[in-house]
Design a protein around this motif. Structure first.
Motif, mmCIF file in Angstrom:
data_model
loop_
_atom_site.group_PDB
_atom_site.id
_atom_site.type_symbol
_atom_site.label_atom_id
_atom_site.label_comp_id
_atom_site.label_asym_id
_atom_site.label_seq_id
_atom_site.Cartn_x
_atom_site.Cartn_y
_atom_site.Cartn_z
ATOM 1 N N THR A 632 77.148 31.186 55.343
ATOM 2 C CA THR A 632 77.592 32.578 55.868
ATOM 3 C C THR A 632 77.827 32.101 57.439
ATOM 4 O O THR A 632 77.339 31.436 58.010
ATOM 5 C CB THR A 632 76.326 33.504 55.600
ATOM 6 O OG1 THR A 632 75.125 33.191 56.438
ATOM 7 C CG2 THR A 632 75.746 33.582 54.241
ATOM 8 N N PRO A 633 78.590 33.147 57.985
ATOM 9 C CA PRO A 633 78.672 33.113 59.486
ATOM 10 C C PRO A 633 77.223 33.129 60.315
ATOM 11 O O PRO A 633 77.058 32.524 61.118
ATOM 12 C CB PRO A 633 79.577 34.379 59.875
ATOM 13 C CG PRO A 633 80.013 34.730 58.475
ATOM 14 C CD PRO A 633 79.129 34.090 57.167
ATOM 15 N N GLN A 634 76.326 33.754 59.765
ATOM 16 C CA GLN A 634 74.814 33.666 60.366
ATOM 17 C C GLN A 634 74.497 32.518 60.424
ATOM 18 O O GLN A 634 73.624 31.793 61.045
ATOM 19 C CB GLN A 634 74.201 34.793 59.871
ATOM 20 C CG GLN A 634 72.952 35.073 60.702
ATOM 21 C CD GLN A 634 72.158 36.429 60.372
ATOM 22 O OE1 GLN A 634 72.339 37.055 59.197
ATOM 23 N NE2 GLN A 634 71.435 36.965 61.354
ATOM 24 N N ALA A 635 74.522 31.983 59.141
ATOM 25 C CA ALA A 635 73.672 30.536 58.695
ATOM 26 C C ALA A 635 74.325 29.416 60.096
ATOM 27 O O ALA A 635 73.676 28.688 60.316
ATOM 28 C CB ALA A 635 74.010 30.303 57.265
ATOM 29 N N ALA A 636 75.825 29.612 59.856
ATOM 30 C CA ALA A 636 76.518 28.571 60.578
ATOM 31 C C ALA A 636 76.301 28.762 62.131
ATOM 32 O O ALA A 636 75.961 27.954 62.819
ATOM 33 C CB ALA A 636 78.235 28.857 60.497
ATOM 34 N N ALA A 637 75.935 30.035 62.449
ATOM 35 C CA ALA A 637 75.839 30.195 64.068
ATOM 36 C C ALA A 637 74.274 29.592 64.180
ATOM 37 O O ALA A 637 74.084 28.866 65.236
ATOM 38 C CB ALA A 637 75.727 31.475 64.361
ATOM 39 N N ILE A 638 73.307 29.842 63.335
ATOM 40 C CA ILE A 638 71.990 29.185 63.580
ATOM 41 C C ILE A 638 71.814 27.602 63.606
ATOM 42 O O ILE A 638 71.266 27.169 64.518
ATOM 43 C CB ILE A 638 70.807 29.995 62.828
ATOM 44 C CG1 ILE A 638 70.833 31.385 62.893
ATOM 45 C CG2 ILE A 638 69.667 29.093 62.763
ATOM 46 C CD1 ILE A 638 70.034 32.276 61.890
ATOM 47 N N ILE A 639 72.640 27.069 62.606
ATOM 48 C CA ILE A 639 72.558 25.695 62.579
ATOM 49 C C ILE A 639 73.350 25.151 63.776
ATOM 50 O O ILE A 639 72.734 24.135 64.483
ATOM 51 C CB ILE A 639 73.326 25.349 61.394
ATOM 52 C CG1 ILE A 639 72.565 25.692 59.940
ATOM 53 C CG2 ILE A 639 73.503 23.775 61.311
ATOM 54 C CD1 ILE A 639 73.414 25.457 58.671
ATOM 55 N N ALA A 640 74.283 25.729 64.227
ATOM 56 C CA ALA A 640 75.072 25.335 65.508
ATOM 57 C C ALA A 640 73.986 25.342 66.768
ATOM 58 O O ALA A 640 74.092 24.560 67.629
ATOM 59 C CB ALA A 640 76.222 25.939 65.782
ATOM 60 N N GLN A 641 73.274 26.623 67.017
ATOM 61 C CA GLN A 641 72.528 26.635 67.891
ATOM 62 C C GLN A 641 71.390 25.711 67.951
ATOM 63 O O GLN A 641 70.598 25.464 68.811
ATOM 64 C CB GLN A 641 72.159 28.257 68.106
ATOM 65 C CG GLN A 641 73.209 29.181 68.322
ATOM 66 C CD GLN A 641 72.822 30.570 67.767
ATOM 67 O OE1 GLN A 641 71.562 30.909 67.458
ATOM 68 N NE2 GLN A 641 73.851 31.488 68.107
ATOM 69 N N SER A 642 70.815 25.418 66.773
ATOM 70 C CA SER A 642 69.723 24.523 66.699
ATOM 71 C C SER A 642 70.100 23.103 66.692
ATOM 72 O O SER A 642 69.215 22.275 66.292
ATOM 73 C CB SER A 642 69.184 24.794 65.223
ATOM 74 O OG SER A 642 68.593 26.103 65.090
ATOM 75 N N ALA A 643 71.427 22.651 67.159
ATOM 76 C CA ALA A 643 71.577 21.158 67.272
ATOM 77 C C ALA A 643 70.578 20.390 68.163
ATOM 78 O O ALA A 643 70.067 19.248 67.830
ATOM 79 C CB ALA A 643 73.151 21.007 67.886
ATOM 80 N N PRO A 644 69.950 21.034 69.195
ATOM 81 C CA PRO A 644 68.908 20.223 69.847
ATOM 82 C C PRO A 644 67.734 19.870 69.180
ATOM 83 O O PRO A 644 66.955 19.044 69.716
ATOM 84 C CB PRO A 644 68.560 21.157 71.008
ATOM 85 C CG PRO A 644 69.803 21.969 71.281
ATOM 86 C CD PRO A 644 70.236 22.275 69.893
ATOM 87 N N LEU A 645 67.725 20.349 68.112
ATOM 88 C CA LEU A 645 66.309 19.927 67.130
ATOM 89 C C LEU A 645 66.662 18.640 66.695
ATOM 90 O O LEU A 645 65.725 17.807 66.006
ATOM 91 C CB LEU A 645 66.157 20.779 65.858
ATOM 92 C CG LEU A 645 65.850 22.453 66.593
ATOM 93 C CD1 LEU A 645 65.776 23.100 65.046
ATOM 94 C CD2 LEU A 645 64.526 22.286 67.111
ATOM 95 N N GLY A 646 68.193 18.107 66.382
ATOM 96 C CA GLY A 646 68.171 16.821 66.136
ATOM 97 C C GLY A 646 67.981 16.630 64.557
ATOM 98 O O GLY A 646 67.889 15.532 64.129
ATOM 99 N N VAL A 647 68.527 17.837 63.859
ATOM 100 C CA VAL A 647 68.715 17.771 62.397
ATOM 101 C C VAL A 647 70.111 18.025 62.131
ATOM 102 O O VAL A 647 70.625 18.872 62.306
ATOM 103 C CB VAL A 647 67.605 19.143 61.995
ATOM 104 C CG1 VAL A 647 68.033 19.116 60.516
ATOM 105 C CG2 VAL A 647 66.210 18.911 62.369
ATOM 106 N N ASP A 648 70.346 16.986 61.316
ATOM 107 C CA ASP A 648 71.867 16.966 60.565
ATOM 108 C C ASP A 648 72.118 18.188 59.437
ATOM 109 O O ASP A 648 70.930 18.145 58.791
ATOM 110 C CB ASP A 648 72.130 15.567 60.335
ATOM 111 C CG ASP A 648 72.558 14.583 61.122
ATOM 112 O OD1 ASP A 648 72.630 15.218 62.572
ATOM 113 O OD2 ASP A 648 72.428 13.398 61.265
ATOM 114 N N ALA A 649 73.181 18.430 59.372
ATOM 115 C CA ALA A 649 73.470 19.498 58.151
ATOM 116 C C ALA A 649 74.828 19.023 57.536
ATOM 117 O O ALA A 649 75.547 18.675 58.253
ATOM 118 C CB ALA A 649 73.672 20.939 58.735
ATOM 119 N N TYR A 650 74.774 19.048 56.403
ATOM 120 C CA TYR A 650 75.895 18.182 55.562
ATOM 121 C C TYR A 650 76.545 19.472 54.587
ATOM 122 O O TYR A 650 76.056 20.149 53.780
ATOM 123 C CB TYR A 650 75.573 17.437 54.424
ATOM 124 C CG TYR A 650 75.046 15.877 55.200
ATOM 125 C CD1 TYR A 650 75.748 14.995 55.321
ATOM 126 C CD2 TYR A 650 73.772 16.031 56.003
ATOM 127 C CE1 TYR A 650 75.444 13.961 55.766
ATOM 128 C CE2 TYR A 650 73.214 14.905 56.205
ATOM 129 C CZ TYR A 650 74.043 13.863 56.449
ATOM 130 O OH TYR A 650 73.743 12.535 57.015
#
Length: 925
Positions: A632-650
């Protein structure tokens, strides 16, 4: 009660606190004395100056004295400025940068020859840290520091001038929030006879209370980080004096030296110097006819554990001092203990029973401070040279084959000597018999058991953000960390660029070894054949084990294209979004930071599920528990904003097949009690770091029932459930509750205890209605009340049918690290490796029974990894962590302290999974 209610402003506690008078303007050329600057002179009966007053006085002194400079070393947990007063001669203060640089070069020793060290030592000034207030209810330290400062800034005697000329003294305050809380609470009552601080409503450090003196190697709290920066990254004092109370009964003050054992990693020079300073302190008191000082056997303090302010000093080649003195604003009596009236080595000048006042303690504390400063002044060059020698020797040992001999090595030598005849000279003194000296090289200096030259942490970690947190803990304590900019070979193995390297050829080698190597605590008995002698605090704490860091011990010299890490803190590699599918995202469960991402998504209302089966995405195989997040657009935004956590998303093109567990936002009730329980405070801090929503719950709320209307999870940390003395569950915290009339009305709802007759039925009803109950450590006494499937294993059955914990001669593990087997296919263990190192502190284990689902078990007769264990074989086959169905709900019983002091990152998932899984599993029914 919400967590906001728990952290009400300290100002609200000052119900009747007298207004602080502005410091009186002194006569020309003079400084305001404590008697002039405060409404009542600090040290007077029934009066405590708070941090606001202390801070104001510091600023007044700094503005008017040429002997003092005030520095801001950081902010406390509640946002107060932590001030440190730098006291020295005006000439020295004008050259502070130069003296800091000299102290740094000598302490780190790198690239400094002996000749240059002598030159620097001759030029430099001894640096001494003397603190106050770490434990806020230990009020002598803060009130005495006010007087000590004034006397140092106004004294014209020869000793004061020598101290000012030869030393730089850092007077720090470790816990501003605690002083404000305790002083305001004490002064709230107008009648002095009603003043007390035993009933403060919460911990005097926002999260961890007394455990702020157990955080030194970890630096989780902001106050610890600030102090460590001063001690090991900016000022490098040769003496670190950490002041406490209360002293031994029938005496006035405990002063070093300490009892055995001392840790085998640090340089013995630091111990012999510690004894010198301790002797100077005792001698000063005795010469001034100030009796009642004790050492060694007068108290239980040893120098084993690294986590305290004075003990972390030893691993950094500094002299760490601890004093424990009696006294407080309310007068007390020194009792008569006849045995302590007989002079002995450990109490050279006994003191008669008498009434004791805070001003008496202040005079003792002044003498102790002066003794330390005078020792530093008289031994300035030797202190500076010896901290260089220790650092230089550490670097040299890290560059050659060396051995750290521990109790297990000694026992191995004895075993190897059995049946052999020793050759040697005549034995003149009673003691252990000699053995074959050839065993020194073959056993005690076994080449396979030599100390590492360094450690390599490859970039392919199960949980890289946690590995970064481990490296940051090292950096905060001044350890040198390097990173490879190109591939290299070490120990016959090829490592990629990006690997982190921690070499032992550095001044803080003792600390490095202590963080990577297992502690081997001696088998210490009260007497031959007797019960174990309790250690001071814990015995095994190897941080790399607790955090689940993957590393290799490199025994031979190695090098490569290594770059020293210069940043204050490392950040994990940013999380990436990989692949091009449009259906959604798969995220691994291995990183603790994945819980932060999960909680952010759930808070935003984005669907998140756990995949219950092995899944492949982007060429990667994911173990059970991987996150599935529909696109979802919201999921994509939160995952992008959470990049500093160091967690990869596939990103994947279609939803993974197989069973899923749909997660939902949870309402967590974290149980606490009036006055605060430290493990609950540590857990509160953890929940905040990982962004779990929660409220603090007190027993009266539990007793009121209807809990399912407000909570999905009730979390009981170690110590939050009263335990029966002599019962199955040792440990716990047993502090009496105040009378409601003795505390402000705002706090009366916090009173009460978790009880069998009122609380347990309400909790049972909550679970059977679909709630989740999590019990940790001694709180598993509640688990046994809730379910007959939870049966303690480490017990003896008494004639009346009840059980009691095993006697210490049969089983005793006082704070150690144990290896355990994990079933990572169980949702409670999703993301974990098949083996985990658990922290175990006089904990319980469970009998495998019908109705109890094992998640983590002890599968060895020798699970000890670090520390000390008596009867460890009794754990074999028992259950460490289990799941139990309670009606429609869940009970997760966690025997060991899975969140102990927020250090065992490797076992955090057990708690975090439990919080999310319980409500998710019950909602699916």
């Amino acid at each position: 009660m919400s967590r906001l209610g728990l952290f009400c402003s300290v100002a609200a506690l000052a119900l009747a606190m007298p207004a602080l008078a502005d410091p009186i303007t002194p006569k020309a050329g003079s400084l305001p004395s404590p008697a002039e600057a405060f409404p009542t002179e600090p040290g007077s009966d029934y009066y405590l100056a708070n941090y606001d007053a202390y801070e104001k006085y510091l600023k007044t002194l700094a503005a008017q004295s040429d002997r003092m400079k005030l520095i801001d070393i950081g902010k406390s947990a509640e946002g107060r400025t932590m001030w440190t007063a730098v006291v020295s001669s005006p000439a020295n203060l004008a050259k502070l940068d130069r003296y800091q640089e000299i102290a740094r070069r000598l302490a780190k020793a790198e690239g400094v020859s002996e000749a240059e060290a002598k030159t620097l030592a001759a030029e430099g000034r001894a640096i001494v840290w003397i603190d106050a207030g770490l434990h806020a209810t230990e009020t002598v330290t803060t009130q005495s520091q006010i007087h000590v400062l004034y006397r140092m800034l106004t004294g014209e005697d020869a000793e004061t001038k020598r101290i000012l000329d030869e030393t730089i003294v850092l007077f720090g305050h470790d816990n501003p929030d605690g002083l404000q809380l305790v002083a305001d609470w004490y002064m709230r009552n107008k009648d002095p006879k009603d003043r007390e601080f035993r009933t403060i409503p919460r911990l005097y450090q926002k999260y961890v209370g007394h455990d702020n003196n157990r955080d030194s190697f970890m630096s989780q709290m902001p106050e610890t980080t600030a102090v460590n920066r001063v001690l090991f990254r900016e000022w490098y004092p040769q003496i670190i004096f950490n002041q406490h109370q209360t002293g031994p009964a029938g005496m006035v003050v405990f002063v070093p030296p300490f009892r055995d054992p001392f840790n085998y990693n640090y340089n013995p020079i630091v111990m012999t110097e510690l004894q010198e300073v301790g002797a100077s302190m005792h001698s000063r008191l005795v010469s001034e006819q100030k009796g009642g000082s004790g050492m060694r056997s007068a108290a239980p303090y040893s120098t084993w554990h690294n986590g305290m302010v004075r003990s972390v000093a030893y691993f950094h080649n500094s002299i760490g001092l601890l004093t424990e003195i009696i006294g407080g604003p309310t007068p007390e009596k020194i009792p008569l203990i006849p045995d302590y009236q007989l002079a002995r080595n450990d109490e050279p000048l006994p003191i008669a029973p008498q009434e004791w006042h805070l001003k008496d303690s202040l005079e003792y504390q002044n003498s102790l401070d002066r003794a330390v400063m005078d020792y530093a002044a008289r031994n300035r060059e030797r202190l500076l040279m010896n901290i260089w020698r220790m650092g230089d020797q550490a670097i040299a040992r890290g560059k050659r084959d060396s051995w750290t001999i521990t109790p297990n090595d000694v026992e191995a030598a004895k075993d190897a000597a059995k049946g052999k005849t020793a050759e040697g000279g005549e034995v003149y003194f009673r003691g252990p018999p000699p053995i074959d000296s050839g065993l020194y090289k073959s056993v005690l200096n076994d080449p396979a058991k030599r100390d590492p030259r360094g450690y390599v942490l490859p970039p392919m970690q199960r949980d890289m953000p946690t590995t970064i947190a481990f490296l940051n803990a090292l950096l905060k304590t001044g350890v040198d960390v390097e990173q490879a900019s190109a591939p290299f070979t070490a120990g016959g193995k090829r490592y990629p660029a990006g690997s982190y390297v921690v070499k032992t050829a550095q001044a803080y080698r003792p600390h490095v070894l202590d963080m990577f190597e297992p502690q081997d605590h001696p088998h210490d008995l009260e007497y031959p054949g007797g019960p174990p002698k309790a250690p001071y605090d814990i015995t095994g704490y190897t941080l790399a084990y607790q955090m689940g860091v993957q590393f290799d011990r490199i025994l031979d010299g190695f090098d490569g294209a290594f770059t020293r890490v210069t940043a204050d803190q490392l950040a994990p590699p940013p999380g990436r979004v990989l692949g091009s599918g449009t259906a959604g995202y798969v995220v691994g469960h291995e990183t603790n930071n994945s819980f932060i991402l999960t909680n952010r998504l759930l808070k935003a209302g984005v669907p998140v599920s756990w995949l219950n089966e092995t899944t492949k995405a982007g060429g990667v195989t994911f173990a059970p528990g991987a996150l599935w997040i529909p696109a979802t657009p919201q999921a994509a935004a939160i995952i992008a904003q959470s990049a500093p956590l160091g967690v990869d998303a596939y990103r994947v093109s279609r939803a993974p097949a197989g069973a899923k567990t749909a997660l939902k936002p949870v309402r967590v009730g974290l149980v606490d009690r009036y006055g605060g329980v430290m493990p609950a405070g540590w857990t509160r801090w953890l929940l905040e770091q990982y962004e779990f929503p929660f409220e603090v719950v007190y027993p009266q709320t539990l007793d009121a029932g209807n809990l399912k209307a407000n909570y999905d999870v009730l979390l009981f940390a170690d110590g939050t459930v009263p335990v029966e003395r002599g019962g199955a569950y040792p440990g716990g915290y047993r502090n009496s509750m105040p009378k409601p009339a003795d505390i402000p009305a705002d706090y009366r709802a916090w009173l009460g205890e978790v009880s069998k007759d009122k609380s347990v039925p309400a909790i049972d009803a909550f679970a059977k209605a679909g709630g989740t109950v999590i019990t940790v450590g001694s709180a598993n006494a509640l688990a046994s009340m809730l379910s007959p499937a939870v049966q303690p294993a480490l017990v003896t059955k008494k004639p009346d049918g009840t059980v009691t914990a095993l006697d210490h001669k049969q089983f005793y593990i006082p704070g150690s690290i144990l290896a355990a087997k994990v079933d990572p296919t169980k949702p409670l263990a999703y993301g974990m490796a098949p083996k985990v190192d658990l922290f175990f502190d006089e904990s319980q284990s469970f009998v495998p029974t019908a109705g109890l689902t094992p998640v983590v078990t002890y599968d060895s007769a020798t699970p000890l990894r670090s520390g000390w264990a008596v009867g460890q074989e009794k754990l074999n086959g028992t259950v460490a962590v289990a799941s139990v169905d309670l009606g429609q709900g869940k009970l997760f019983a966690m025997g060991p302290e899975v969140t102990q002091r927020a250090q065992p990152y490797a076992s955090f998932k057990l708690l975090f999974n439990g919080i999310l899984y319980g409500p998710a599993s019950t909602s699916a029914q």
